[in-house]
Design an enzyme around this catalytic site. Structure first.
Site, PDB file in Angstrom:
ATOM      1  CG  HIS A 128      -1.912   0.970   1.397  1.00  0.00           C
ATOM      2  ND1 HIS A 128      -1.666   2.263   1.781  1.00  0.00           N
ATOM      3  CD2 HIS A 128      -3.249   0.892   1.193  1.00  0.00           C
ATOM      4  CE1 HIS A 128      -2.812   2.934   1.819  1.00  0.00           C
ATOM      5  NE2 HIS A 128      -3.785   2.123   1.466  1.00  0.00           N
ATOM      6  CE  LYS A 168      -7.675   0.255   6.398  1.00  0.00           C
ATOM      7  NZ  LYS A 168      -8.378   0.789   5.239  1.00  0.00           N
ATOM      8  CG  ASP A 192       0.074  -2.353   6.001  1.00  0.00           C
ATOM      9  OD1 ASP A 192      -0.914  -2.486   6.748  1.00  0.00           O
ATOM     10  OD2 ASP A 192       0.054  -1.682   4.948  1.00  0.00           O
ATOM     11  CD  GLN A 230      -7.594  -4.112   4.081  1.00  0.00           C
ATOM     12  OE1 GLN A 230      -8.575  -4.715   4.495  1.00  0.00           O
ATOM     13  NE2 GLN A 230      -7.667  -2.846   3.701  1.00  0.00           N
ATOM     14  CB  CYS A 272      -3.567   3.494  -1.447  1.00  0.00           C
ATOM     15  SG  CYS A 272      -4.625   4.845  -0.981  1.00  0.00           S
TER      16      CYS A 272
HETATM   17  N1  PMP Z   1      -2.218  -0.603   4.464  1.00  0.00           N
HETATM   18  C1  PMP Z   1      -3.202  -1.318   3.918  1.00  0.00           C
HETATM   19  C2  PMP Z   1      -2.933  -2.704   3.441  1.00  0.00           C
HETATM   20  C3  PMP Z   1      -4.478  -0.763   3.794  1.00  0.00           C
HETATM   21  O1  PMP Z   1      -5.446  -1.460   3.223  1.00  0.00           O
HETATM   22  C4  PMP Z   1      -4.691   0.551   4.253  1.00  0.00           C
HETATM   23  C5  PMP Z   1      -6.058   1.199   4.122  1.00  0.00           C
HETATM   24  N2  PMP Z   1      -6.533   1.272   2.818  1.00  0.00           N
HETATM   25  C6  PMP Z   1      -3.617   1.237   4.825  1.00  0.00           C
HETATM   26  C7  PMP Z   1      -2.405   0.629   4.925  1.00  0.00           C
HETATM   27  C8  PMP Z   1      -3.766   2.624   5.343  1.00  0.00           C
HETATM   28  O2  PMP Z   1      -4.650   2.654   6.412  1.00  0.00           O
HETATM   29  P1  PMP Z   1      -5.035   4.042   7.074  1.00  0.00           P
HETATM   30  O3  PMP Z   1      -5.655   4.860   5.967  1.00  0.00           O
HETATM   31  O4  PMP Z   1      -6.014   3.697   8.135  1.00  0.00           O
HETATM   32  O5  PMP Z   1      -3.788   4.650   7.574  1.00  0.00           O
END
Ligand code: PMP
Length: 417
Positions: free
Chosen positions: A130, A233, A207, A210, A373
């Site tokens: 991401h 999430k 990370d 998910q 992203c």
């Molecule tokens: N890493 C992953 C794998 C995600 O799916 C997301 C959220 N789309 C993020 C990081 C970023 O999360 P946040 O916007 O809550 O910082």
């Protein structure tokens, strides 16, 4: 994959916990919410925390000896223990509350990376990172002269571990990998990567944005040094996330933000730092959000993470099998029968993902379209955008049918153009 011990969820009952799910959208159309990987919905008992806090014991933490401040401080501190326990960390000293996953990654990249990386070092990421991790490490590498390397993905959307073994070497200082891809649904072998990283005296950061919402995560079993996730999430509120770090490493690291709360002793010349985790929580923290984060952990544990994982797996399998009925639909990531999370990214040959999501929205179906992203991953997949349906504990097969019907409608609409 679903575990043998899991029990089916009483989804009709669970849906009653989420008032938002019974609202309608547009022209009085029932809402079908399939954008959970972006943000999950919030159950009443987590929402209620905010009313309880602001009506009952709103006060700044750690600064007062009056009753309200003590109550708020205790609740906020205990929330750290609860969230730590949820991911298998050793208590509050290993659990820092941040704004979200993105800030958790930035905290380590700035506090550790800027100080420790230099020319000749490398940071190993995956092609499915991401932007929260990819952009952050890329920029810290630029500022320190370190190199960024990417572990390739295979045709079926998994990590090429052979390539990982080639890339991770004695100059590697950090391996930072997404635990579960937010596009492919792939579950990465984090323990194997941790082993590889540690064999070369490198740290590993996973990370878990998910992963934590959807399956039982134990940071000690995974063997990671750092682990990041977001409350919003996982049935929690926006504005708060978790950063697990091994105690010894957090003790050694420099702070990220400076100011009040994070200090022990300050003179005009020098300052020393507070105990963990407060050393990394400068200024007034996210008090109500943190307490609500812990409540979300209680809520998920009451349902059972194994049950949630099994439910989502069944939904993902059902969605994959429904999409397989159509020659013009492509799905990404591991296929039927494989371990993957409850999200499915897909494209429809004749309709751009943005148009698709806009048309299914007319049918009350909320999905996400774009690069999620992960622009480099989309380049790698040879597409500019994808649509993504992501499921959670309150979703049903009927909602997936509603999505497939809405995709049908989009196909027909574009056939007429
Ligand atoms: N890493 C992953 C794998 C995600 O799916 C997301 C959220 N789309 C993020 C990081 C970023 O999360 P946040 O916007 O809550 O910082």
């Amino acid at each position: 994959m679903g575990t043998q011990e899991s029990a089916p969820l009483d989804v009709a009952r669970l849906r009653e916990d989420f008032p938002i799910l019974s609202r309608t959208v547009g022209d009085d159309t029932p809402l079908v919410y399939l954008d959970n990987a972006a943000t999950s919905q919030t159950p009443n008992r987590v929402i209620d925390i905010f009313g309880d806090y602001y009506r009952g014991y709103n006060a700044n933490v750690h600064r007062g000896i009056h009753y309200l401040s003590q109550e708020a401080s205790i609740a906020y501190e205990q929330a750290h223990d609860r969230v730590a326990e949820f991911v298998g960390a050793d208590g509050r000293e290993e659990m820092i509350f941040t704004k979200n996953t993105t800030e958790s990654i930035n905290l380590v990249a700035y506090a550790w990376g800027l100080n420790e990386l230099s020319e000749g070092d490398n940071v190993v990421l995956t092609e499915m990172e991401h932007h929260a991790s990819l952009v952050t490490w890329q920029q810290i590498a630029k500022r320190t002269g370190a190199e960024v390397r990417y572990i390739r993905i295979t045709e079926d959307g998994k990590l090429d571990m052979e390539h990982a073994r080639e890339l991770i070497d004695d100059d590697t200082q950090m391996v930072s990998a997404v635990h579960i891809s937010n596009v492919l649904g792939t579950v990465n072998p984090i323990s194997d990567l941790a082993q590889l990283a540690h064999d070369h005296d490198a740290y590993i950061f996973a990370d878990g944005a998910q992963a934590v919402p959807n399956r039982r995560v134990d940071v000690k079993d995974l063997g990671v040094d750092f682990y990041a996730f977001s409350a919003h999430k996982m049935c929690g509120p926006t504005g708060v996330g978790g950063l697990y770090g091994k105690k010894a490493i957090l003790e050694d690291m420099e702070p990220f933000l400076y100011g009040g709360e994070m200090i022990r002793k300050v003179t005009y010349e020098e300052s020393t730092w507070n105990d963990l985790p407060w050393k990394y929580e400068a200024g007034t923290p996210l008090i109500a959000e943190g307490i609500a984060f812990a409540e979300a952990c209680d809520y998920l544990d009451d349902i059972g993470m194994d049950n949630i994982q099994a439910h989502e797996h069944q939904l993902a399998e059902y969605a994959l099998s429904r999409f397989a009925e159509f020659d013009d639909v492509t799905t990404y990531g591991p296929g039927l029968g494989e371990d993957r999370s409850g999200l499915v990214a897909f494209t429809l040959d004749s309709v751009h993902a943005h148009d698709l999501s806009s048309i299914v929205n007319d049918y009350g179906v909320a999905i996400r379209a774009g690069d999620h992203c992960t622009q480099p991953l989309h380049d790698r997949l040879g597409i500019s955008a994808s649509a993504r349906a992501s499921f959670y504990l309150y979703n049903t097969r009927e909602e997936i049918d509603a999505l497939v019907d809405a995709v049908d409608a989009a196909r027909e609409l574009f056939a007429d153009i």
